[in-house]
Motif scaffolding. Sequence first.
Motif, short mmCIF file in Angstrom:
data_model
loop_
_atom_site.label_atom_id
_atom_site.label_comp_id
_atom_site.label_asym_id
_atom_site.label_seq_id
_atom_site.Cartn_x
_atom_site.Cartn_y
_atom_site.Cartn_z
N PRO A 78 11.63 -12.88 -11.85
CA PRO A 78 12.05 -12.66 -10.46
C PRO A 78 11.55 -11.34 -9.85
CG PRO A 78 13.91 -13.29 -11.85
CD PRO A 78 12.76 -13.03 -12.77
N ALA A 79 11.44 -11.33 -8.54
CA ALA A 79 11.03 -10.14 -7.80
C ALA A 79 11.92 -8.96 -8.17
CB ALA A 79 11.14 -10.42 -6.30
N GLY A 80 11.30 -7.80 -8.33
CA GLY A 80 12.07 -6.58 -8.59
C GLY A 80 12.31 -6.30 -10.07
N VAL A 81 12.10 -7.31 -10.93
CA VAL A 81 12.30 -7.08 -12.37
C VAL A 81 11.17 -6.20 -12.91
CG1 VAL A 81 12.39 -8.23 -14.63
CG2 VAL A 81 13.67 -9.16 -12.69
N ILE A 82 9.94 -6.50 -12.43
CA ILE A 82 8.79 -5.66 -12.77
C ILE A 82 8.24 -5.07 -11.47
CG2 ILE A 82 6.41 -5.63 -13.61
CD1 ILE A 82 7.11 -7.83 -15.58
N ASN A 83 8.21 -3.76 -11.39
CA ASN A 83 7.62 -3.08 -10.23
C ASN A 83 6.49 -2.19 -10.75
OD1 ASN A 83 9.85 -3.71 -8.10
ND2 ASN A 83 10.89 -3.08 -9.96
N ILE A 84 5.44 -2.05 -9.95
CA ILE A 84 4.30 -1.25 -10.42
C ILE A 84 3.91 -0.26 -9.33
CG2 ILE A 84 1.95 -1.31 -11.35
CD1 ILE A 84 2.42 -4.31 -12.02
N VAL A 85 3.96 1.03 -9.67
CA VAL A 85 3.52 2.05 -8.71
C VAL A 85 2.21 2.65 -9.23
CG1 VAL A 85 5.73 2.61 -7.64
CG2 VAL A 85 5.12 3.72 -9.77
N THR A 86 1.24 2.78 -8.33
CA THR A 86 -0.08 3.28 -8.74
C THR A 86 -0.35 4.63 -8.08
OG1 THR A 86 -1.07 2.12 -6.87
CG2 THR A 86 -1.05 0.96 -8.97
N GLY A 87 -1.32 5.34 -8.63
CA GLY A 87 -1.74 6.59 -8.00
C GLY A 87 -1.66 7.76 -8.95
N MET A 88 -1.81 8.95 -8.37
CA MET A 88 -1.83 10.16 -9.19
C MET A 88 -0.42 10.43 -9.74
SD MET A 88 -4.91 10.60 -9.18
CE MET A 88 -5.12 12.15 -10.05
N PRO A 89 -0.35 11.03 -10.94
CA PRO A 89 0.93 11.00 -11.66
C PRO A 89 2.03 11.95 -11.19
CG PRO A 89 -0.79 12.01 -13.00
CD PRO A 89 -1.47 11.49 -11.77
N ALA A 90 1.70 13.12 -10.64
CA ALA A 90 2.72 14.17 -10.56
C ALA A 90 3.96 13.74 -9.75
CB ALA A 90 2.12 15.45 -9.98
N GLU A 91 3.74 13.24 -8.52
CA GLU A 91 4.91 12.93 -7.68
C GLU A 91 5.67 11.70 -8.19
OE1 GLU A 91 4.36 13.10 -3.42
OE2 GLU A 91 2.65 14.43 -3.71
N ILE A 92 4.91 10.73 -8.68
CA ILE A 92 5.57 9.53 -9.25
C ILE A 92 6.42 9.96 -10.45
CG2 ILE A 92 5.17 7.31 -10.39
CD1 ILE A 92 2.51 7.12 -8.77
N THR A 152 0.86 -1.19 0.00
CA THR A 152 0.00 0.00 0.00
C THR A 152 0.89 1.24 0.00
OG1 THR A 152 -0.01 -0.09 2.39
CG2 THR A 152 -1.85 -1.15 1.29
N ALA A 153 0.28 2.41 -0.04
CA ALA A 153 1.06 3.65 0.03
C ALA A 153 1.42 3.91 1.50
CB ALA A 153 0.24 4.81 -0.52
N GLY A 154 2.61 4.44 1.72
CA GLY A 154 3.04 4.78 3.09
C GLY A 154 2.04 5.72 3.77
N SER A 155 1.46 6.62 3.00
CA SER A 155 0.51 7.60 3.55
C SER A 155 -0.83 6.96 3.88
CB SER A 155 0.27 8.70 2.51
OG SER A 155 -0.37 8.11 1.37
N GLY A 156 -1.06 5.74 3.39
CA GLY A 156 -2.37 5.09 3.56
C GLY A 156 -3.41 5.61 2.58
N LYS A 157 -3.02 6.58 1.73
CA LYS A 157 -4.01 7.16 0.80
C LYS A 157 -4.29 6.20 -0.35
CE LYS A 157 -2.32 11.80 0.88
NZ LYS A 157 -1.91 12.84 0.00
N THR A 158 -5.51 6.30 -0.87
CA THR A 158 -5.89 5.48 -2.03
C THR A 158 -6.57 6.36 -3.09
OG1 THR A 158 -8.02 4.97 -1.03
CG2 THR A 158 -6.25 3.35 -0.67
N VAL A 159 -6.68 5.83 -4.28
CA VAL A 159 -7.41 6.50 -5.36
C VAL A 159 -8.53 5.54 -5.78
CG1 VAL A 159 -7.21 7.60 -7.63
CG2 VAL A 159 -5.17 7.23 -6.26
N MET A 213 0.34 6.26 -4.48
CA MET A 213 1.76 6.29 -4.15
C MET A 213 2.39 7.63 -4.54
SD MET A 213 2.79 2.42 -5.08
CE MET A 213 2.48 1.12 -3.87
N ALA A 214 3.54 7.88 -3.96
CA ALA A 214 4.20 9.17 -4.22
C ALA A 214 5.70 8.93 -4.39
CB ALA A 214 3.90 10.12 -3.07
N GLY A 215 6.50 9.96 -4.08
CA GLY A 215 7.94 9.89 -4.32
C GLY A 215 8.61 8.74 -3.56
N THR A 216 8.22 8.55 -2.28
CA THR A 216 8.89 7.53 -1.46
C THR A 216 8.74 6.14 -2.06
OG1 THR A 216 8.02 8.83 0.36
CG2 THR A 216 9.09 6.77 0.95
#
Length: 484
Positions: free
Chosen positions: A203-217, A22-29, A46-49
Amino acid sequence: MKNLKDKTLFREAGLIGGRWVTAGSGKTVDVLDPATQSAIGTVPDMAGTETRAAIEAAASAYGDWRKKTNAERAALLEAWHGLMLAHLDDLALILTTEQGKPLDEAKGEIRYGASFVKWFAEEARRINGHTIPSPTSDRRIIVLKEPVGVCGIITPWNFPNAMITRKVAPALAAGCTVVIKPSEFTPYSALALGVLAERAGIPAGVINIVTGMPAEIGNEIMANETVRKISFTGSTRVGSLLMRGAADSVKRLSLELGGNAPFIVFDDADLDLAIEGALVSKFRNGGQTCVCANRILVQARVYETFAAKLTARVNAMTVGPGTQPGVAIGPMINMAAVEKINRHVEDALAKGAEIITQKPALPEGLQYVAPLVLTGATNEMQLADEETFGPVAPLFRFETEEEAIALANGTPYGLASYFYTENLKRAWRVGEALEFGMVGLNTGSVSMEVAPFGGVKQSGLGREGAQAGIEEYLEMKSFHMGGL
Ligand code: NAD
């Protein structure tokens, strides 16, 4: 999500270093079903972190992944491809639920998306370097092909499956690892691909997926020096923003951006073939494709006949939820899309265009738009300059070949173009004169894994698919051995 045979394909978490998080902030979209505007579920905002963590995960997986033999990477891609086809119905249902397109089209997209995985699994075996004859006898020179490194993959909502595989398959085949940022409107197709990639043994880490609003990502992907390349499909506005943002760390870029495709019908064309092509090119995905015919240019002598034939076919189209059998036009992706389409139509009507199709029955729901044929379209109208991205077919009238070419090329975009003629000399003249990355002669489709896909001018940089597609993820290294 109801009706999935394999419910584990529906994930409401991001994927970082092999963990669903999940996002560290607990926020969802919220992710909405465009047919009903009700929430299908949520994904982490998700954001920068989280993006930094995903980039670090991709960087730590990179060493082992690039060291695998090309055949080992190919085998894992083949396994992923097999799973996509084995789960075609579920992947299509997820796609239609979040994106809106008719289920049969969604199945077509999954097959098209899978075709890139297969193609690049095969291309992985052919990443050949070459030797160069040395100008001096004491030296040998070879050229090695090496992966670029960690890649940021940013994709749009209109092809939520295929725009990912078209990038990720060549990246992985080349030995790169990736951080994917899918559109916030359609994250579930990306996450389902992540589930299947894990299952395939990637393997783990080859594909990573971050979700959420685009600006910070996006800011993190642009600024982070570990990311060596960004591959983006989306609007020209965001593409040029990414180009500026990637400049400080001098990243490689592939940009598949917007289009304003002309579809030219000469008076020596096979009109029935042209109608079939126009239907595919204009109305597939409700007109929400980058290669979609935005301006239909018809030579004066056949203008009325073409308009009547197209109108008959458009009048027979059913508008409705993509999951309903027989539907040709699903809901538009969001209200902003509906408003843009309405604005273009109102502007055209105010400037003299006429709607010649009947108004179909529209189902309940705010995001449905009637498919239209408009006659009397001119260059003064907004729809001549911008992608309408909807099921609106404006017919422009022209007299001569020169006029048609000038009209077609009179746009800052240069992605796809189409023309219909039975005259061989004209076919060569016009094909060579069109300033577009892709030209369809007597066909309304130009997208397949075997041919280079991409644009010129403000439609982008680089090519996807074909043999060229893997080069986008490879660096050349000149290796000199002296003192022989
Ligand atoms: P978009 O540019 O709004 O968004 C594309 C992606 O970029 C999304 O994932 C979005 O979240 C992300 N994004 C938005 N702002 C960002 C930022 N500041 N930093 C980083 N990422 C950001 O485009 P869209 O509306 O999703 O897609 C439609 C557009 O895509 C149309 O213009 C269409 O022509 C184009 N398109 C092009 C191709 C092609 O191959 N050339 C294919 C499909 C779509």
